[in-house]
Design a protein around this motif. Structure first.
Motif, PDB file in Angstrom:
ATOM      1  N   SER A 122       0.683  -1.168   0.109  1.00  0.00           N
ATOM      2  CA  SER A 122      -0.023  -0.070  -0.132  1.00  0.00           C
ATOM      3  C   SER A 122       0.839   1.240  -0.046  1.00  0.00           C
ATOM      4  O   SER A 122       2.040   1.302   0.542  1.00  0.00           O
ATOM      5  CB  SER A 122      -1.109  -0.065   1.122  1.00  0.00           C
ATOM      6  OG  SER A 122      -1.905  -0.977   1.234  1.00  0.00           O
ATOM      7  N   TYR A 123       0.398   2.484  -0.609  1.00  0.00           N
ATOM      8  CA  TYR A 123       1.081   3.462  -0.528  1.00  0.00           C
ATOM      9  C   TYR A 123       0.599   4.391   0.801  1.00  0.00           C
ATOM     10  O   TYR A 123      -0.397   3.847   1.435  1.00  0.00           O
ATOM     11  CB  TYR A 123       0.432   4.586  -1.878  1.00  0.00           C
ATOM     12  CG  TYR A 123       0.886   3.964  -3.083  1.00  0.00           C
ATOM     13  CD1 TYR A 123       2.655   4.538  -3.382  1.00  0.00           C
ATOM     14  CD2 TYR A 123       0.422   3.248  -4.050  1.00  0.00           C
ATOM     15  CE1 TYR A 123       3.114   4.158  -4.615  1.00  0.00           C
ATOM     16  CE2 TYR A 123       1.038   2.849  -5.109  1.00  0.00           C
ATOM     17  CZ  TYR A 123       2.554   3.284  -5.431  1.00  0.00           C
ATOM     18  OH  TYR A 123       2.797   2.935  -6.906  1.00  0.00           O
ATOM     19  N   PRO A 124       1.698   5.025   1.134  1.00  0.00           N
ATOM     20  CA  PRO A 124       1.127   5.858   2.609  1.00  0.00           C
ATOM     21  C   PRO A 124       0.346   6.577   2.516  1.00  0.00           C
ATOM     22  O   PRO A 124       0.143   7.724   3.516  1.00  0.00           O
ATOM     23  CB  PRO A 124       2.530   6.222   3.126  1.00  0.00           C
ATOM     24  CG  PRO A 124       3.279   6.441   1.896  1.00  0.00           C
ATOM     25  CD  PRO A 124       2.771   5.335   0.742  1.00  0.00           C
ATOM     26  N   VAL A 211      -4.977   3.620  -2.502  1.00  0.00           N
ATOM     27  CA  VAL A 211      -4.092   3.273  -3.523  1.00  0.00           C
ATOM     28  C   VAL A 211      -3.210   2.234  -2.996  1.00  0.00           C
ATOM     29  O   VAL A 211      -2.915   2.192  -2.002  1.00  0.00           O
ATOM     30  CB  VAL A 211      -3.785   4.419  -4.195  1.00  0.00           C
ATOM     31  CG1 VAL A 211      -4.453   5.296  -5.041  1.00  0.00           C
ATOM     32  CG2 VAL A 211      -2.906   5.268  -3.222  1.00  0.00           C
ATOM     33  N   SER A 212      -3.037   1.220  -3.842  1.00  0.00           N
ATOM     34  CA  SER A 212      -1.900   0.109  -3.734  1.00  0.00           C
ATOM     35  C   SER A 212      -1.090  -0.135  -4.881  1.00  0.00           C
ATOM     36  O   SER A 212      -1.568   0.400  -5.942  1.00  0.00           O
ATOM     37  CB  SER A 212      -2.770  -1.121  -3.060  1.00  0.00           C
ATOM     38  OG  SER A 212      -3.349  -1.711  -4.006  1.00  0.00           O
ATOM     39  N   ARG A 213      -0.271  -0.945  -4.813  1.00  0.00           N
ATOM     40  CA  ARG A 213       0.916  -1.260  -5.694  1.00  0.00           C
ATOM     41  C   ARG A 213       0.878  -2.883  -5.738  1.00  0.00           C
ATOM     42  O   ARG A 213       1.311  -3.369  -5.148  1.00  0.00           O
ATOM     43  CB  ARG A 213       2.319  -0.781  -5.220  1.00  0.00           C
ATOM     44  CG  ARG A 213       3.222  -0.822  -6.112  1.00  0.00           C
ATOM     45  CD  ARG A 213       4.493  -0.303  -5.278  1.00  0.00           C
ATOM     46  NE  ARG A 213       5.674  -0.299  -6.362  1.00  0.00           N
ATOM     47  CZ  ARG A 213       6.350  -1.280  -6.903  1.00  0.00           C
ATOM     48  NH1 ARG A 213       6.078  -2.612  -6.452  1.00  0.00           N
ATOM     49  NH2 ARG A 213       7.403  -0.955  -7.660  1.00  0.00           N
ATOM     50  N   HIS A 232      -2.497  -5.373 -13.012  1.00  0.00           N
ATOM     51  CA  HIS A 232      -1.785  -4.463 -12.185  1.00  0.00           C
ATOM     52  C   HIS A 232      -2.584  -3.313 -11.682  1.00  0.00           C
ATOM     53  O   HIS A 232      -3.634  -2.790 -12.418  1.00  0.00           O
ATOM     54  CB  HIS A 232      -0.534  -4.076 -13.145  1.00  0.00           C
ATOM     55  CG  HIS A 232      -1.085  -3.581 -14.147  1.00  0.00           C
ATOM     56  ND1 HIS A 232      -1.695  -2.222 -14.552  1.00  0.00           N
ATOM     57  CD2 HIS A 232      -1.155  -4.179 -15.805  1.00  0.00           C
ATOM     58  CE1 HIS A 232      -1.984  -2.128 -15.837  1.00  0.00           C
ATOM     59  NE2 HIS A 232      -1.660  -3.320 -16.579  1.00  0.00           N
ATOM     60  N   VAL A 233      -2.174  -2.739 -10.657  1.00  0.00           N
ATOM     61  CA  VAL A 233      -2.691  -1.640 -10.216  1.00  0.00           C
ATOM     62  C   VAL A 233      -1.703  -0.638  -9.388  1.00  0.00           C
ATOM     63  O   VAL A 233      -0.581  -1.312  -8.888  1.00  0.00           O
ATOM     64  CB  VAL A 233      -4.026  -1.827  -9.018  1.00  0.00           C
ATOM     65  CG1 VAL A 233      -5.288  -2.107  -9.663  1.00  0.00           C
ATOM     66  CG2 VAL A 233      -3.643  -2.534  -7.941  1.00  0.00           C
ATOM     67  N   GLU A 280       5.933  -4.290 -14.597  1.00  0.00           N
ATOM     68  CA  GLU A 280       7.016  -4.592 -13.310  1.00  0.00           C
ATOM     69  C   GLU A 280       8.053  -3.463 -13.526  1.00  0.00           C
ATOM     70  O   GLU A 280       8.486  -3.020 -12.378  1.00  0.00           O
ATOM     71  CB  GLU A 280       7.271  -5.934 -13.370  1.00  0.00           C
ATOM     72  CG  GLU A 280       8.252  -6.366 -12.048  1.00  0.00           C
ATOM     73  CD  GLU A 280       8.435  -7.714 -11.833  1.00  0.00           C
ATOM     74  OE1 GLU A 280       7.875  -8.256 -10.704  1.00  0.00           O
ATOM     75  OE2 GLU A 280       8.794  -8.444 -12.708  1.00  0.00           O
ATOM     76  N   GLU A 281       8.646  -3.327 -14.858  1.00  0.00           N
ATOM     77  CA  GLU A 281       9.911  -2.869 -14.764  1.00  0.00           C
ATOM     78  C   GLU A 281       9.805  -1.116 -15.338  1.00  0.00           C
ATOM     79  O   GLU A 281      10.972  -0.354 -15.063  1.00  0.00           O
ATOM     80  CB  GLU A 281      10.886  -3.265 -15.932  1.00  0.00           C
ATOM     81  CG  GLU A 281      11.333  -4.730 -15.432  1.00  0.00           C
ATOM     82  CD  GLU A 281      12.123  -5.397 -16.430  1.00  0.00           C
ATOM     83  OE1 GLU A 281      12.627  -4.835 -17.542  1.00  0.00           O
ATOM     84  OE2 GLU A 281      12.401  -6.704 -16.424  1.00  0.00           O
ATOM     85  N   MET A 282       8.691  -0.910 -15.699  1.00  0.00           N
ATOM     86  CA  MET A 282       8.397   0.547 -16.344  1.00  0.00           C
ATOM     87  C   MET A 282       7.147   1.120 -15.478  1.00  0.00           C
ATOM     88  O   MET A 282       7.474   2.388 -14.950  1.00  0.00           O
ATOM     89  CB  MET A 282       8.175   0.524 -17.802  1.00  0.00           C
ATOM     90  CG  MET A 282       9.179  -0.014 -18.456  1.00  0.00           C
ATOM     91  SD  MET A 282       9.018  -0.268 -20.328  1.00  0.00           S
ATOM     92  CE  MET A 282       8.843   1.405 -20.820  1.00  0.00           C
ATOM     93  N   LEU A 283       6.176   0.598 -15.422  1.00  0.00           N
ATOM     94  CA  LEU A 283       4.801   1.001 -15.063  1.00  0.00           C
ATOM     95  C   LEU A 283       5.121   1.641 -13.462  1.00  0.00           C
ATOM     96  O   LEU A 283       5.003   2.840 -13.034  1.00  0.00           O
ATOM     97  CB  LEU A 283       3.523   0.209 -15.212  1.00  0.00           C
ATOM     98  CG  LEU A 283       2.258   0.752 -14.211  1.00  0.00           C
ATOM     99  CD1 LEU A 283       1.873   2.204 -14.984  1.00  0.00           C
ATOM    100  CD2 LEU A 283       1.353  -0.240 -14.475  1.00  0.00           C
ATOM    101  N   LEU A 284       5.461   0.608 -12.699  1.00  0.00           N
ATOM    102  CA  LEU A 284       5.509   0.714 -11.387  1.00  0.00           C
ATOM    103  C   LEU A 284       6.701   1.693 -10.881  1.00  0.00           C
ATOM    104  O   LEU A 284       6.296   2.573  -9.972  1.00  0.00           O
ATOM    105  CB  LEU A 284       5.469  -0.547 -10.416  1.00  0.00           C
ATOM    106  CG  LEU A 284       4.388  -1.490 -10.677  1.00  0.00           C
ATOM    107  CD1 LEU A 284       4.536  -2.746  -9.875  1.00  0.00           C
ATOM    108  CD2 LEU A 284       2.931  -0.620 -10.277  1.00  0.00           C
TER     109      LEU A 284
END
Length: 307
Positions: A122-124, A211-213, A232-233, A280-284
């Motif tokens: 999770s984002y903080p 929002v989460s990762r 993906h989110v 995984e390598e670009m979006l996040l």
């Protein structure tokens, strides 16, 4: 679909970065004209895009749209799939196909049915989204349809939609949703970033969401594939998650069409694997950099703007 969604949407040709003192960087999307026939962003809600898509799809020979029908499970059958579908009246039927594409969102039943992991970090913070019909040029003269306002360490995003402005703020996890929805809390946050903003905007609507990762541990099992939020989110900062999801659909669909015409069936899995790599390598990582912000991020903006 293009002409219709452009006619309904907000065509965006400028992206602006500013502090309370004014803009410090602005990008004209016309600079992309030599690289794309569509040098602009298009803002249009999914709820308005979907009916256009449905109308086009329903008109295609051999296509069926089954509304009020729930995905109930899938089995691999040879080189294809058998999908159990539950109708609104409670009855079940079976659909046979060469491929299943799960595009049923972050809580995807299709993904769970294949036992695919979807671990979260999770984002903080949460997101407060405020919709207003006010003329924001009166508050931020020369505001662009996409504008990011910074007053370290805080920031606000502004997105011009066809019928309103969206004002997007971060909400610390320690703040209750009900508190973030209050006028006084909103007014204090706006004034922290832009001290001259002393009057609360008129509010047409507002909401708070977490929002989460996440990225799926794999995008395919047998003939079942994942796309979009199902796969993906991430944080909405930068707007790349939805764009990535569109490409998730486009790339494997082309490979599926090729395989069905007698081409290489393994190309579908390769296309799907490539989409996972992109997430995984670009979006996040890209989204994480934008969310982290700070002086380093602002320098990433200033440098190309000065070139």
């Amino acid at each position: 679909m293009l002409d219709e969604v452009i006619a309904q949407g907000e065509v965006v040709r400028r992206i602006q970065y500013r502090t309370p003192d004014g803009p410090f960087a602005e990008f004209s999307m016309s600079d992309l004209a030599s690289r794309t026939a569509y040098p602009f962003r298009l803002h249009l809600e999914q709820a308005r895009v979907t009916p256009v898509m449905l109308a086009r799809f329903a008109a295609m020979p051999g296509a069926r749209v089954l509304l009020g029908t729930e995905f109930a499970g899938v089995e691999q059958r040879g080189d294809g799939v058998a999908v159990r579908a539950r109708r609104g009246d409670g009855g079940e039927g079976e659909l046979r196909a060469r491929y299943l594409v799960g595009a049923d969102g972050a809580h995807s039943a299709a993904r769970r049915s294949r036992g695919i992991g979807f671990e979260a970090a999770s984002y903080p913070h949460k997101i407060l989204r405020v919709m207003t019909t006010d003329d924001l040029d009166a508050v931020l003269p020369g505001i662009a349809p996409v504008t990011y306002l910074f007053n370290a360490p805080r920031s606000i995003s502004f997105l011009r939609m066809p019928d309103c402005w969206r004002i997007i703020l971060r909400v610390p996890d320690s703040v209750e949703d009900a508190t973030a929805m209050r006028d006084d809390w909103l007014g204090e946050r706006l004034a922290e970033v832009l001290p001259s903003w002393t009057r609360l905007p008129s509010i047409a609507d507002r909401d708070v969401y977490g929002v989460s990762r996440r990225v799926a541990s794999r995008y395919a099992v047998g003939s079942a594939f994942l796309a979009g939020d199902c796969a993906h989110v991430t944080n909405t900062r930068g707007g790349m998650n939805m764009n990535c999801g569109m490409h998730d659909a486009f790339a494997p669909a082309g490979a599926m069409a090729d395989a069905l015409r007698g081409g290489d069936p393994a190309g579908v899995a390769r296309a799907s694997d490539e989409r996972r790599r992109v997430a995984e390598e670009m979006l996040l990582p890209r989204t994480d950099r934008a969310v982290a912000g700070g002086d380093a991020w602002l320098e990433e903006i200033r440098a190309p703007a000065a070139s």
